[in-house]
Design an enzyme around this catalytic site. Sequence first.
Site, PDB file in Angstrom:
ATOM      1  N   LYS A  28       0.838  -1.210   0.000  1.00 40.51           N
ATOM      2  CA  LYS A  28       0.000   0.000   0.000  1.00 40.51           C
ATOM      3  C   LYS A  28       0.869   1.255   0.000  1.00 40.51           C
ATOM      4  O   LYS A  28       0.663   2.173  -0.774  1.00 40.51           O
ATOM      5  CB  LYS A  28      -0.919   0.014   1.241  1.00 40.51           C
ATOM      6  CG  LYS A  28      -1.942  -1.095   1.247  1.00 40.51           C
ATOM      7  CD  LYS A  28      -2.869  -0.999   2.439  1.00 40.51           C
ATOM      8  CE  LYS A  28      -2.161  -1.149   3.776  1.00 40.51           C
ATOM      9  NZ  LYS A  28      -1.486  -2.428   3.964  1.00 40.51           N
ATOM     10  N   THR A  29       1.871   1.254   0.884  1.00 41.66           N
ATOM     11  CA  THR A  29       2.760   2.413   0.935  1.00 41.66           C
ATOM     12  C   THR A  29       3.525   2.518  -0.379  1.00 41.66           C
ATOM     13  O   THR A  29       3.804   3.604  -0.880  1.00 41.66           O
ATOM     14  CB  THR A  29       3.712   2.293   2.145  1.00 41.66           C
ATOM     15  OG1 THR A  29       2.917   2.127   3.321  1.00 41.66           O
ATOM     16  CG2 THR A  29       4.568   3.534   2.301  1.00 41.66           C
ATOM     17  N   ASP A  39      -1.695   7.747   3.760  1.00 38.21           N
ATOM     18  CA  ASP A  39      -1.339   6.382   4.176  1.00 38.21           C
ATOM     19  C   ASP A  39      -2.007   6.086   5.529  1.00 38.21           C
ATOM     20  O   ASP A  39      -2.369   7.013   6.252  1.00 38.21           O
ATOM     21  CB  ASP A  39       0.196   6.284   4.310  1.00 38.21           C
ATOM     22  CG  ASP A  39       0.686   4.837   4.229  1.00 38.21           C
ATOM     23  OD1 ASP A  39      -0.156   3.916   4.151  1.00 38.21           O
ATOM     24  OD2 ASP A  39       1.911   4.622   4.228  1.00 38.21           O
ATOM     25  N   GLU A  40      -2.167   4.823   5.850  1.00 37.76           N
ATOM     26  CA  GLU A  40      -2.726   4.404   7.143  1.00 37.76           C
ATOM     27  C   GLU A  40      -4.075   5.078   7.417  1.00 37.76           C
ATOM     28  O   GLU A  40      -4.343   5.547   8.526  1.00 37.76           O
ATOM     29  CB  GLU A  40      -1.751   4.743   8.291  1.00 37.76           C
ATOM     30  CG  GLU A  40      -0.321   4.287   8.080  1.00 37.76           C
ATOM     31  CD  GLU A  40      -0.094   2.822   8.458  1.00 37.76           C
ATOM     32  OE1 GLU A  40      -1.073   2.161   8.879  1.00 37.76           O
ATOM     33  OE2 GLU A  40       1.047   2.345   8.302  1.00 37.76           O
ATOM     34  N   GLN A  69      -5.604  -3.050  10.853  1.00 35.23           N
ATOM     35  CA  GLN A  69      -4.486  -2.411  11.543  1.00 35.23           C
ATOM     36  C   GLN A  69      -4.874  -1.114  12.244  1.00 35.23           C
ATOM     37  O   GLN A  69      -4.022  -0.289  12.553  1.00 35.23           O
ATOM     38  CB  GLN A  69      -3.357  -2.133  10.550  1.00 35.23           C
ATOM     39  CG  GLN A  69      -2.746  -3.411   9.981  1.00 35.23           C
ATOM     40  CD  GLN A  69      -1.538  -3.109   9.112  1.00 35.23           C
ATOM     41  OE1 GLN A  69      -0.530  -2.608   9.575  1.00 35.23           O
ATOM     42  NE2 GLN A  69      -1.639  -3.415   7.836  1.00 35.23           N
ATOM     43  N   ARG A 111       4.948  -7.216  11.065  1.00 27.69           N
ATOM     44  CA  ARG A 111       6.163  -6.443  10.747  1.00 27.69           C
ATOM     45  C   ARG A 111       7.285  -7.379  10.301  1.00 27.69           C
ATOM     46  O   ARG A 111       8.305  -6.943   9.797  1.00 27.69           O
ATOM     47  CB  ARG A 111       6.668  -5.632  11.966  1.00 27.69           C
ATOM     48  CG  ARG A 111       5.730  -4.593  12.551  1.00 27.69           C
ATOM     49  CD  ARG A 111       5.202  -3.648  11.537  1.00 27.69           C
ATOM     50  NE  ARG A 111       3.908  -4.096  11.050  1.00 27.69           N
ATOM     51  CZ  ARG A 111       3.377  -3.695   9.882  1.00 27.69           C
ATOM     52  NH1 ARG A 111       4.019  -2.874   9.106  1.00 27.69           N
ATOM     53  NH2 ARG A 111       2.206  -4.147   9.493  1.00 27.69           N
TER      54      ARG A 111
HETATM   55  P1  ATP Z   1       1.648  -2.161   5.946  1.00 27.07           P
HETATM   56  O1  ATP Z   1       0.209  -2.557   5.956  1.00 27.07           O
HETATM   57  O2  ATP Z   1       2.404  -2.907   6.957  1.00 27.07           O
HETATM   58  O3  ATP Z   1       1.830  -0.682   6.008  1.00 27.07           O
HETATM   59  P2  ATP Z   1       2.058  -2.011   3.108  1.00 27.07           P
HETATM   60  O4  ATP Z   1       0.842  -2.580   2.480  1.00 27.07           O
HETATM   61  O5  ATP Z   1       2.172  -0.548   3.142  1.00 27.07           O
HETATM   62  O6  ATP Z   1       2.239  -2.654   4.543  1.00 27.07           O
HETATM   63  P3  ATP Z   1       4.621  -1.926   1.853  1.00 27.07           P
HETATM   64  O7  ATP Z   1       5.399  -1.497   3.038  1.00 27.07           O
HETATM   65  O8  ATP Z   1       4.340  -0.931   0.808  1.00 27.07           O
HETATM   66  O9  ATP Z   1       3.279  -2.626   2.332  1.00 27.07           O
HETATM   67  O10 ATP Z   1       5.304  -3.181   1.168  1.00 27.07           O
HETATM   68  C1  ATP Z   1       5.743  -4.287   1.935  1.00 27.07           C
HETATM   69  C2  ATP Z   1       7.033  -4.836   1.361  1.00 27.07           C
HETATM   70  O11 ATP Z   1       6.784  -5.468   0.120  1.00 27.07           O
HETATM   71  C3  ATP Z   1       8.063  -3.761   1.102  1.00 27.07           C
HETATM   72  O12 ATP Z   1       9.327  -4.291   1.376  1.00 27.07           O
HETATM   73  C4  ATP Z   1       7.894  -3.497  -0.378  1.00 27.07           C
HETATM   74  O13 ATP Z   1       9.073  -2.988  -0.944  1.00 27.07           O
HETATM   75  C5  ATP Z   1       7.560  -4.884  -0.912  1.00 27.07           C
HETATM   76  N1  ATP Z   1       6.743  -4.856  -2.139  1.00 27.07           N
HETATM   77  C6  ATP Z   1       5.504  -4.351  -2.267  1.00 27.07           C
HETATM   78  N2  ATP Z   1       5.042  -4.505  -3.520  1.00 27.07           N
HETATM   79  C7  ATP Z   1       6.018  -5.132  -4.217  1.00 27.07           C
HETATM   80  C8  ATP Z   1       6.163  -5.572  -5.582  1.00 27.07           C
HETATM   81  N3  ATP Z   1       5.212  -5.397  -6.478  1.00 27.07           N
HETATM   82  N4  ATP Z   1       7.313  -6.181  -5.914  1.00 27.07           N
HETATM   83  C9  ATP Z   1       8.296  -6.356  -5.008  1.00 27.07           C
HETATM   84  N5  ATP Z   1       8.226  -5.978  -3.725  1.00 27.07           N
HETATM   85  C10 ATP Z   1       7.107  -5.357  -3.325  1.00 27.07           C
HETATM   86 MG    MG Z   2       2.373   0.794   4.743  1.00 32.27          MG
END
Ligand code: ATP
Ligand code: MG
Length: 820
Positions: A34-35, A219-220, A250, A671
Amino acid sequence: MSRDLEHQLNPEQWEAVRHGEGPQLVLAGAGTGKTRVITHRVAWLIAERGVEPWRIAGVTFTNKAATEMRERVEKLLGGSTEVFLGTFHRFALRLLRRYGERVGLPRGFAILDTSDQLAVMKRALEAAQLDDSVFAPRAVLSRVSSAKNRLLGPAELERESSGFFEQGVVRAYSSYQRLLRESGGADFDDLIALAVRLLEQEEELGERMRRRLRYLLVDEFQDTNHAQLRLIETLAGRGGNLTAVGDEDQGIYRWRGAELDNILEFERHFPGAVVRKLERNYRSTQTILDASGHLVSHNVSRRGKKLWTETTGGDPVRVYRARDEADEARWIVRTLRGAHDALSYRQMAVLMRTNSQTRVLEEELMRHQVPYHLVAGTRFYERAEVKDVVAYLRVVRTPQDNLSLRRILNTPPRGIGKATQNTLFQEADELGHSLWDVLRLERFGGLSPRAANALRGFRDLVLELRSCSAELDLGELVERILERTGYEALYRKDDDEARARLENLRELVSAAQEFAEDYGEGHPAFLSASAPPSSPEARSAQGSLLAPSAAQTAAGAAVAVPARALPGSEDPESGDAPASRGPLAALDDSGEVEEDDPLTSFLDYVSLVSDTDALAADRGVSLMTLHAAKGLEFALVCVAGLEDGLIPHFNSVSEDEVEEERRLLYVGMTRARQRLMLSSCQRRRVAGRYQDQHPSPFLDELPAELLEVEDGTVPAIAPAASGVYTYFGRAPHTSSAPRGEPPDWLRRDGPPRTPRPAAAPEGLAADLPLERGQGVRHPTLGSGVILDVEGSGENAKLTVFFERGGKRRLIAKYAGLRPR
Ligand code: ATP
Ligand code: MG
């Protein structure tokens, strides 16, 4: 660029990144990127769509997350960018620093932290003649905070309040607001509420802001409260270009007024919104996903989702039951050191429910020279001596800041006693002026010549500091304050406490110095949101700590608050705003841009660093609270203290509250990228006394076949038993058995479990001589011999060698030793 971006994303993420006009919500589980969608969308908008950076703002909750976001965006763009990437509070503050006067904030207004708020609330209760034993200041503050988060002023709150207590809270609230106004301060919740009021009340400004800021990314989103939602609504407009990402599983800030409904009913708030899902997790192993997913599936209020990953399998989740917190710390540090072969310490984190759990762990880490840093809990800027010096800085910046001036008037002591202070306060009240005005005008009638002299001395000190602030850099100014106020001398004593205080103050000098250096380079430390000064005038003003207008008056005592003219008209669509400022500065292109000066920026930074921010640079293992870990990831994560009463916390009583605690643990577990460890203690010292602890009921909600359980409360008598057993009624996975099939001896209907040893009896046995060489018996460690005795009686510290447990340090009264 477009191809590059596309290649780094899966098709669903790519869709969200190149989403066209109108609102969208990306609702997806932890680690699904998402981030990443936010950072890539920012890069895509700039690089592919040619959107000017100041038309984009990315908002999140912690400075740490904002810094990470900025790093990721700058990496994608291959250089620094002036997109606003910061917290909600930072965003609101930038707005209020420029337009705050329109909602009644004086220039250079101060931001109160929790202890300031408490002090003001106590005075407010007194002024409203409310008994603080009935109206506990903290409790009233939390009511006030939740009213502000719902954008209710005292009058609106009164309409929904009935009964004695609620009516009292309303009175306290209005008296608190009056004091805040008088002292020219705002608390944290005010920042958001006032920004909303500003944009709603000043329609033209709101409209211009909406046209300027074309792309808003949040975000969040699950943690937004009502006030934040309104801020987003006013900035984006109902059909605006809002990209919100979040995960209802979350949501962990309900206690601070976050409303899960904001995400669950997104389409109602933003009609026409596209809702997208991401299901592939890129962060964790299947085991970690399954264990955490199983846990959170026990919650009722959620939309529900499925996550999958290509990283199949993975190590089982390790679960340890420790005898006490010292044993827990030993196990954790041992495991971290063991993992250090394959992972760096920076990739590891220990997460806890409360700050107070860190001490024992820190000691153990230090003992083994494992580098670590505390992300929460240092609260450096909340230490009294640091706050004092920061108050000096505030007064140097804005002498009308009553709150800060009160704090330092007689700190360090300079003969301005309580009676003199009260006369001064009364005089200010009667005149309707600030304390500084009373000092400046020497309204000292009725005071003894001595008292008047002491006040003059203080005023001259402030004037002197103000005038030299124009020549000194930030670090030097702090040093000058320490020297001229007598702080240096006060703490240059030979006792530990004084030494620690002096060290903190020196640390403040370094922090200020570092900040000034980064500021000079146009990268204010930690302030991802602050646009670097760019105009030649602004750069030349950098030598001075105060903005030109303030610096000019620095030498003189009269600092009237100038009424600021409204910004001139501009064509919002022309897009000709200065290219090198953030979206908020860009509003000011009528020529009256006021760049933040380094001192104001530093003071804002100090106010905004919340408990989730590290003062120290990231070094070694990260220690932090579960709340602070949101959005971050580590190769190895240990969640410590999984005990009933800690998580779920004993304050969480209702089913909703327990669900929030479950989400908190879910955040912690997710995490982890590769390895996850969970630990709990059989007993824990609370306020100096041991207390029996039950394992957290959440442990029971984890699928047993994914766990590898180790019990440190069972003495390792024979390798066969190896201390591994199930203590929460289900069989764990062990590496020697196939997944899902626990070994026979651990099956519920298998051989009886190893009985749990009785807790060590407290107190020192009367018949036990505390002497070297004395043979002893311990309830779990068995027989041993005393090697060393430090001190005497029940508080003596013993070093005992046990046949089974090796060398241990014990306190006589807690050790439960008997003579052998
Ligand atoms: P959270 O809910 O914990 O905030 P999130 O959904 O924001 O998580 P991110 O932090 O954006 O998730 O991504 C999680 C991990 O997966 C990071 O290390 C990111 O670089 C990797 N990642 C996300 N999408 C891809 C992709 N398409 N290819 C490779 N790596 C990815
Ligand atoms: Mg995130």
